[in-house]
Scaffold this active site. Sequence first.
Site, PDB file in Angstrom:
ATOM      1  N   TYR A  32      24.895  82.738 -16.942  1.00 12.85           N
ATOM      2  CA  TYR A  32      24.604  82.801 -18.533  1.00 12.85           C
ATOM      3  C   TYR A  32      25.831  83.112 -19.316  1.00 12.85           C
ATOM      4  O   TYR A  32      26.845  83.246 -18.474  1.00 12.85           O
ATOM      5  CB  TYR A  32      23.779  83.973 -18.577  1.00 12.85           C
ATOM      6  CG  TYR A  32      24.203  85.354 -18.474  1.00 12.85           C
ATOM      7  CD1 TYR A  32      24.549  85.861 -17.140  1.00 12.85           C
ATOM      8  CD2 TYR A  32      24.458  86.298 -19.680  1.00 12.85           C
ATOM      9  CE1 TYR A  32      25.206  87.197 -16.849  1.00 12.85           C
ATOM     10  CE2 TYR A  32      25.172  87.588 -19.439  1.00 12.85           C
ATOM     11  CZ  TYR A  32      25.510  87.895 -18.272  1.00 12.85           C
ATOM     12  OH  TYR A  32      25.914  89.273 -18.010  1.00 12.85           O
ATOM     13  N   ARG A  51      33.938  78.589 -19.346  1.00 13.68           N
ATOM     14  CA  ARG A  51      33.738  79.532 -17.973  1.00 13.68           C
ATOM     15  C   ARG A  51      32.310  79.080 -17.533  1.00 13.68           C
ATOM     16  O   ARG A  51      31.931  79.273 -16.266  1.00 13.68           O
ATOM     17  CB  ARG A  51      33.589  80.855 -18.540  1.00 13.68           C
ATOM     18  CG  ARG A  51      33.352  81.889 -17.411  1.00 13.68           C
ATOM     19  CD  ARG A  51      33.528  83.236 -17.594  1.00 13.68           C
ATOM     20  NE  ARG A  51      32.583  83.892 -18.886  1.00 13.68           N
ATOM     21  CZ  ARG A  51      32.570  85.004 -19.522  1.00 13.68           C
ATOM     22  NH1 ARG A  51      33.822  85.715 -18.979  1.00 13.68           N
ATOM     23  NH2 ARG A  51      31.842  85.403 -20.514  1.00 13.68           N
ATOM     24  N   ARG A  99       8.608  77.563  -4.778  1.00 15.10           N
ATOM     25  CA  ARG A  99       9.481  78.628  -4.194  1.00 15.10           C
ATOM     26  C   ARG A  99       9.930  78.470  -2.731  1.00 15.10           C
ATOM     27  O   ARG A  99       9.280  78.402  -1.897  1.00 15.10           O
ATOM     28  CB  ARG A  99       8.997  80.170  -4.364  1.00 15.10           C
ATOM     29  CG  ARG A  99       9.812  81.206  -3.852  1.00 15.10           C
ATOM     30  CD  ARG A  99       9.168  82.573  -4.271  1.00 15.10           C
ATOM     31  NE  ARG A  99      10.153  83.662  -4.099  1.00 15.10           N
ATOM     32  CZ  ARG A  99      10.646  84.044  -2.737  1.00 15.10           C
ATOM     33  NH1 ARG A  99      10.083  83.462  -1.807  1.00 15.10           N
ATOM     34  NH2 ARG A  99      11.617  85.103  -2.685  1.00 15.10           N
ATOM     35  N   HIS A 101      14.185  79.265  -0.727  1.00 14.40           N
ATOM     36  CA  HIS A 101      15.533  79.455  -1.063  1.00 14.40           C
ATOM     37  C   HIS A 101      16.616  78.476  -1.185  1.00 14.40           C
ATOM     38  O   HIS A 101      17.269  78.390  -2.087  1.00 14.40           O
ATOM     39  CB  HIS A 101      15.986  80.813   0.065  1.00 14.40           C
ATOM     40  CG  HIS A 101      15.322  81.790   0.087  1.00 14.40           C
ATOM     41  ND1 HIS A 101      13.783  82.345   0.029  1.00 14.40           N
ATOM     42  CD2 HIS A 101      15.764  83.184  -0.234  1.00 14.40           C
ATOM     43  CE1 HIS A 101      13.497  83.351   0.131  1.00 14.40           C
ATOM     44  NE2 HIS A 101      14.662  83.896   0.049  1.00 14.40           N
ATOM     45  N   LYS A 146      29.429  84.525 -13.432  1.00 17.46           N
ATOM     46  CA  LYS A 146      28.410  85.269 -14.440  1.00 17.46           C
ATOM     47  C   LYS A 146      27.090  84.941 -14.234  1.00 17.46           C
ATOM     48  O   LYS A 146      26.213  84.071 -14.723  1.00 17.46           O
ATOM     49  CB  LYS A 146      28.831  84.836 -15.985  1.00 17.46           C
ATOM     50  CG  LYS A 146      28.475  85.992 -17.044  1.00 17.46           C
ATOM     51  CD  LYS A 146      29.107  85.624 -18.315  1.00 17.46           C
ATOM     52  CE  LYS A 146      28.683  86.335 -19.557  1.00 17.46           C
ATOM     53  NZ  LYS A 146      28.850  88.077 -19.195  1.00 17.46           N
ATOM     54  N   GLU A 178      35.988  96.953 -12.488  1.00 19.13           N
ATOM     55  CA  GLU A 178      35.434  96.606 -14.042  1.00 19.13           C
ATOM     56  C   GLU A 178      34.256  97.589 -14.415  1.00 19.13           C
ATOM     57  O   GLU A 178      33.962  98.575 -13.820  1.00 19.13           O
ATOM     58  CB  GLU A 178      35.240  95.236 -14.314  1.00 19.13           C
ATOM     59  CG  GLU A 178      33.895  94.816 -13.356  1.00 19.13           C
ATOM     60  CD  GLU A 178      33.499  93.413 -13.896  1.00 19.13           C
ATOM     61  OE1 GLU A 178      33.785  92.721 -14.639  1.00 19.13           O
ATOM     62  OE2 GLU A 178      32.884  92.902 -12.899  1.00 19.13           O
ATOM     63  N   LEU A 202      34.412  89.815 -13.288  1.00 16.42           N
ATOM     64  CA  LEU A 202      34.248  89.048 -14.118  1.00 16.42           C
ATOM     65  C   LEU A 202      35.436  88.545 -15.132  1.00 16.42           C
ATOM     66  O   LEU A 202      35.850  89.610 -15.696  1.00 16.42           O
ATOM     67  CB  LEU A 202      33.289  88.951 -14.999  1.00 16.42           C
ATOM     68  CG  LEU A 202      32.854  87.634 -16.052  1.00 16.42           C
ATOM     69  CD1 LEU A 202      32.014  86.593 -15.139  1.00 16.42           C
ATOM     70  CD2 LEU A 202      31.820  88.097 -17.055  1.00 16.42           C
TER      71      LEU A 202
HETATM   72  N1  DCS Z   1      32.345  92.072 -16.748  1.00 13.29           N
HETATM   73  C1  DCS Z   1      30.987  91.989 -16.792  1.00 13.29           C
HETATM   74  C2  DCS Z   1      30.363  92.404 -15.562  1.00 13.29           C
HETATM   75  C3  DCS Z   1      30.513  91.578 -17.864  1.00 13.29           C
HETATM   76  O1  DCS Z   1      29.001  91.432 -17.626  1.00 13.29           O
HETATM   77  C4  DCS Z   1      30.851  91.407 -18.903  1.00 13.29           C
HETATM   78  C5  DCS Z   1      30.416  90.801 -20.320  1.00 13.29           C
HETATM   79  C6  DCS Z   1      32.331  91.351 -18.997  1.00 13.29           C
HETATM   80  C7  DCS Z   1      32.984  91.703 -18.088  1.00 13.29           C
HETATM   81  C8  DCS Z   1      33.262  90.940 -20.253  1.00 13.29           C
HETATM   82  O2  DCS Z   1      33.308  89.702 -20.308  1.00 13.29           O
HETATM   83  P1  DCS Z   1      33.392  88.885 -22.053  1.00 13.29           P
HETATM   84  O3  DCS Z   1      34.727  89.421 -22.513  1.00 13.29           O
HETATM   85  O4  DCS Z   1      33.551  87.558 -21.519  1.00 13.29           O
HETATM   86  O5  DCS Z   1      32.253  89.376 -22.714  1.00 13.29           O
HETATM   87  N2  DCS Z   1      29.096  90.920 -20.413  1.00 13.29           N
HETATM   88  C9  DCS Z   1      28.100  90.409 -21.330  1.00 13.29           C
HETATM   89  C10 DCS Z   1      26.784  90.767 -21.540  1.00 13.29           C
HETATM   90  O6  DCS Z   1      26.131  90.795 -20.479  1.00 13.29           O
HETATM   91  N3  DCS Z   1      26.500  91.187 -22.706  1.00 13.29           N
HETATM   92  O7  DCS Z   1      27.837  91.227 -23.297  1.00 13.29           O
HETATM   93  C11 DCS Z   1      28.893  90.692 -22.740  1.00 13.29           C
END
Ligand code: DCS
Length: 290
Positions: A32, A51, A99, A101, A146, A178, A202
């Site tokens: 996503y 991305r 379904r 895997h 993501k 993070e 990420l």
């Molecule tokens: N790390 C994780 C685990 C994230 O889910 C996100 C953003 C980031 C870093 C920062 O990435 P971006 O700068 O590209 O947004 N998560 C999105 C979410 O799930 N909601 O808003 C942003």
Amino acid sequence: MNIVMVNGQFVERNEAKVDIEDRGYQFGDGIYEVIRVYNGKMFAASEHLERLVECAGKIKLTLPFSNTDIQTMLQTLIEKNALTTGIVYLQSSRGVAVRNHAFPTTDTVASFIAYTKELPRPLHNITNGVKAALVEDERWLKCDIKSLNLLGNILAKQEAAELGCFEAILHRGETVTEGSSSNISIVKDGVVYTHQADKYILNGITRQQMLALCGVHSIAFEEKSFTVEELLNADEVFMTSTTAEVTPIIEIAGRKIGTGAPGSISIKLQQLLASEIARQCGRIYLEIDR
Ligand code: DCS
């Protein structure tokens, strides 16, 4: 008006349907993106869509549309919903199949949906800063993807929420990775440090924008991981994400960071990011109301 996009068709939200055997629904088998919208325009859309393509490659998913087509559909969706400030959410799963895997047969087309949501800029948090909790990072080892699988992130965020905190700062042992939905940076002696872009984080688009702005404006930075101790003893800590922009973290696990107020480099980066947003999307408030 609440129009969403399902597999290239624009429909009313209450008419949108997802099959119970969609692999996104059953397995979280998909990816996503969340893209910010300011003044009805997407910020850093091509970076987000690049991305998306990279992540699709990493999970061997064939996206059903080209990036040019996706961008056009997203802009149409924004206009149909008359969205000015908010987000557009998009996700693609490996489609609908019995379904099992292992991947479905190659004639199964990936599902693709998108919708918009109104969301003001979090000016209160940006101005005043937020509190964070420390949570052990127990996610898998492909955090660069993501993925729709967000259980690890959800459990961490919930732990933080129950402690009255806005974000969970994740760490694998001594090393800070993070946030549960953001990237984390610290400032020490005028240098910005943030975890290198590898499988443990990420590589946030906001993180990349922030580092590029540091480069252009001669703010020293290093993409290098730091420890929990360095985090707690930093002069400044801030989180970056599409929705949070640059949000200062003023307290972690009950301990004040620096002076306990947003630091000068965090504030500078907020203003630089706001200028970049204004350059791409038109006027927004450059000065955060303090
Ligand atoms: N790390 C994780 C685990 C994230 O889910 C996100 C953003 C980031 C870093 C920062 O990435 P971006 O700068 O590209 O947004 N998560 C999105 C979410 O799930 N909601 O808003 C942003």
